[in-house]
Scaffold this motif. Sequence first.
Motif, PDB file in Angstrom:
ATOM      1  N   VAL A 183      17.221   8.926  -2.770  1.00 41.43           N
ATOM      2  CA  VAL A 183      18.438   9.460  -3.292  1.00 41.43           C
ATOM      3  C   VAL A 183      18.442   9.232  -4.745  1.00 41.43           C
ATOM      4  N   ILE A 184      18.990  10.152  -5.533  1.00 45.90           N
ATOM      5  CA  ILE A 184      19.225   9.598  -6.906  1.00 45.90           C
ATOM      6  C   ILE A 184      20.791   9.360  -7.255  1.00 45.90           C
ATOM      7  N   LEU A 185      20.898   7.952  -7.714  1.00 46.99           N
ATOM      8  CA  LEU A 185      22.261   7.714  -8.037  1.00 46.99           C
ATOM      9  C   LEU A 185      22.221   8.030  -9.679  1.00 46.99           C
ATOM     10  N   ARG A 186      23.292   9.126  -9.631  1.00 41.48           N
ATOM     11  CA  ARG A 186      23.561   9.464 -11.299  1.00 41.48           C
ATOM     12  C   ARG A 186      24.733   8.615 -11.810  1.00 41.48           C
ATOM     13  N   LEU A 187      24.596   7.696 -12.481  1.00 40.68           N
ATOM     14  CA  LEU A 187      25.574   6.843 -12.964  1.00 40.68           C
ATOM     15  C   LEU A 187      26.128   7.142 -14.408  1.00 40.68           C
ATOM     16  N   GLU A 232      26.793  11.410  -7.843  1.00 45.11           N
ATOM     17  CA  GLU A 232      27.158  10.868  -9.113  1.00 45.11           C
ATOM     18  C   GLU A 232      28.262  10.010  -8.697  1.00 45.11           C
ATOM     19  N   ILE A 233      28.239   8.773  -9.539  1.00 40.24           N
ATOM     20  CA  ILE A 233      29.081   7.456  -9.495  1.00 40.24           C
ATOM     21  C   ILE A 233      29.384   7.369 -10.891  1.00 40.24           C
ATOM     22  N   ALA A 234      30.984   7.200 -10.828  1.00 42.02           N
ATOM     23  CA  ALA A 234      31.491   6.908 -12.317  1.00 42.02           C
ATOM     24  C   ALA A 234      32.149   5.466 -12.247  1.00 42.02           C
ATOM     25  N   ALA A 235      31.703   4.962 -13.572  1.00 43.43           N
ATOM     26  CA  ALA A 235      32.151   3.374 -13.709  1.00 43.43           C
ATOM     27  C   ALA A 235      33.100   3.354 -14.878  1.00 43.43           C
TER      28      ALA A 235
END
Lengths: 294, 129
Positions: free
Chosen positions: B64-68, B43-46
Amino acid sequence: MRSLAELNGEAPAPFSFVQLSDTHVGFNGPPDPLGTKAFESAVATINGLKNPPELVIVTGDLTHDADSPDEHAKRFKLFKQISSKIGGAQIKVVPGENDAALDGGDMFREFMGPTRYSFDYRGVHFIALDNVSAGRPAVGAEQLRWMKSDLARFPKTAPIIVFTHRPLFDLKPEWEWFTSDGDEVMNALAPYENVTVLYGHIHRENFHQAGSTKMYAARSLIFAFPDPATTPVKKPAPFDKAAPFKNLGIRRVNGNVDGGDLQIEEVELATAEFGGTVGMDQMLKHGNNDSKDE
Amino acid sequence: MKTTTMSKIVTAILLAGICDVGLMLVPSMVGLTRASDHPKVIEIAAKQFEFTPSQITLKKGVPVILRLHSSDRVHGFMSKPLKIDTDIPNNATKDVNVTPDTVGDFVVICDRYCGSGHGSMRMKVTVVE
């Protein structure tokens, strides 16, 4: 450039113009605490040229982005106020992302006019290309169609100057020095033999050639970026109090009706009025500590 | 009848035993299946003007899955060498599938202009063997 004037019934005649870029009106360091001083010096330098330019082209980031629309409007007004002191030259502008990326170019159009257009001047076809107002580094399919249609009436030998903000090739994508659909623009320009692209955004000189198309980046009038080949992280070059306009400047472009390339001449800014420690300290008092970057 | 009843009881006990074994085996088999079919989610928060975390490490060749997710406005998420180019909608989640094919350090930037600190909105992706 084969000829500067062979179309539109205009008499062939040499002329020169000046490119300014990235004035970032409203920005006050660090790293550069001098605000509009370099821009004002550029205006004085242009007015002092022996052969005054007929055009002044500004390749984006006229203003520095502001949080409030009112403040941004003040910055556009100040840009117009300062640039209006340039004597005897038509001023042609394109937006940078600071000018137009947050509102789709609405305020730019209100103060400066369209974000993309073309015109002919002494036989040269100029195209102002907007690669910022989409909110990302892109020209967009609709503008690309417009450009192709605009170019279609010209022979492949026509002298063409494209001016835009971001580079149209992958100069340094991780520093956002690219245009996502720049390849499509370059492909549309490729059949034309005499194309020059002038751009800004990177705050430093750069030359790149793709086929016969030559691309020149201009220095800014606010602060310089270092060479990305030797600098791992994008960060403005430090301000040098002893040389406040170091790595800033304007570009003079001289055409040649007898053929051959454009003559590109980098012009340094006059610093005499800012010389001496006292003068510099007075100038620095005008700065504040806004630490926003490009 | 007694024999029949006893047989049923024995059968029931045996079946229960088999089921127990089955209950022990099936979850672990499912687990193995998930490990190979379902990539790890990161998980990546912007938000203006940062990504959190600001650095991640991936393995070459491992999907991988980047969950933005963005919490303030639309941001971009772009890296040419990692073949990523997407927008992160405001107050919504966007999944990006990534399988790095090259070892090294890469920079992902926000390429959707988001304000005067936009130029410093970036994160580092390290890809290892």
